[in-house]
Design an enzyme around this catalytic site. Sequence first.
Site, short mmCIF file in Angstrom:
data_model
loop_
_atom_site.label_atom_id
_atom_site.label_comp_id
_atom_site.label_asym_id
_atom_site.label_seq_id
_atom_site.Cartn_x
_atom_site.Cartn_y
_atom_site.Cartn_z
N GLU A 46 0.80 -1.22 0.00
CA GLU A 46 0.00 0.00 0.00
C GLU A 46 0.84 1.27 0.00
O GLU A 46 0.52 2.24 -0.70
CB GLU A 46 -0.95 -0.01 1.21
CG GLU A 46 -2.09 -0.99 1.11
CD GLU A 46 -1.72 -2.42 1.44
OE1 GLU A 46 -2.58 -3.31 1.31
OE2 GLU A 46 -0.56 -2.65 1.85
N HIS A 63 -11.47 -4.92 9.82
CA HIS A 63 -12.04 -4.74 8.49
C HIS A 63 -13.30 -3.88 8.50
O HIS A 63 -14.02 -3.85 7.51
CB HIS A 63 -12.38 -6.10 7.87
CG HIS A 63 -11.19 -6.94 7.55
ND1 HIS A 63 -10.52 -7.64 8.52
CD2 HIS A 63 -10.55 -7.17 6.38
CE1 HIS A 63 -9.51 -8.30 7.96
NE2 HIS A 63 -9.50 -8.03 6.66
#
Length: 352
Positions: free
Chosen positions: A61, A130
Site C-alpha cells: 500500500e 475490516h
Amino acid sequence: MARILTYAQAVNEALMLAMEQDNSVVTFGLGADDPKRIFGTTHGLVEKFGRSRVFDMPISENALTGVAIGASLNGIRPVMSHQRLDFFLLAMDQLVNNAAKWNYMFGGIRPVPITIRLILGRGWGQGPQHSQNLQSWFAHIPGLKVVMPTTAYDAKGMLLSAIFDNNPVIYLEHRWLHNIESDVPEGDYRVPLEKANLISSGKDLTVVALSYMTVEAIHATEFLKLQGITCDLIDLRSVNPVDWDTILTSVRKTGRLLVLDTANATLSVASEIIARTTMEVFGSLKSPPKRIALPDYPTPTSPALAKAYYPGAAEIADAVAAMFGVSVDTTELVNSKTSPHDVPGEWFKGPF
C-alpha cells in the site's frame, strides 16, 4: 424520465466518463481488474481503456500510494482504490507527509491531483480489522479533502469533482451503500465537494448525518414526523471541508442539534461539529447538543455483541424524544431490523 442506478454503478459511470474525457486519468489499485472489479465499480474499464490505464498492483500500500503521488506530480490524474480502508493504514506516511503537504511546501506550484477510493463500514461480522470508520483521521490533516457521498447521485457527481480537483481527495464509500439506488442523470455533472445536502426541512431539530447514518436518519425523521417532531436533516457529504453555513443556519432556526457519525464517538467528526456549533451559535441552543456514534472500543465480530454496537433509526428516535422530554414507542423501528447479522436488509446482496 428517471434513470435509476445503484451507487456502485454510479461510481463506475463516473470513472468511465472521466477516463473518456481526459487521457491523463488512470485507475489502479487492489482489485481494479480482478473478476469482481471492486464490487463492480471498475467493471468494463480495462476492456475499454486497456491495461496501461487500468491495472492492479502488488499488495504494498505505501509503495502504490507513492507511485500515485509521483504520477500526479507528472501530469497524471490517478484514481487509486483500496477494497478496505483498514489496508490503507499502511500508506499513511505517503498520504500525510507527501500527498497532503506537497502543494503547500512548494508554494502552490505542484498540486497532487490524486483521488483515493477507500471502502469502509461493517459487513458480515468482519470485526475490528475490516470495519473501521476513520474519516476523522483524514479530516484532521490540512491539505486533504475528505468526502463521504451517501446517494448514487452524489457518488457519481462527487467522484467526477474529486477526479478533476487539483487537491488530493479521500473518497470514502460505505459498503452498505453500494447497492442503494437513486436517480442518476446521464452525462457529466459535478456535485461540489464542500456543500452539504439539506434532505428535508423542519422546525424542531437539526440532524446532521454522514454516509450510511444518513439512511438511518431518514427512517428516524420520517417516524418522528408522525410524532409531531419535524427535523432539518442535513447529509454532510464532506467532512473536510465542512459546510458550516448550512449547519449553523439550521441550528439558528431550530435551536437543537443531533449529530450522527459512523465512527467511534471520541474525537469524531460529530465531536467537531458539536464543538464548533456550540462556539458559534451557543445563544441559539435550546438544549445541549447530542451525538450518536459507535462506542469507544473495537468493532466486535460476534453477532450478539455487534447487535448492541451499531446504532440505528430506533436509537436516533429515542435520542430525539429525550431531547424534548417525551417518550415514543420505537417498537416499529426496532422490529424493522429483521435482517441477518451485519446486513442492512433482506434486499442486500453485497458487497461484503
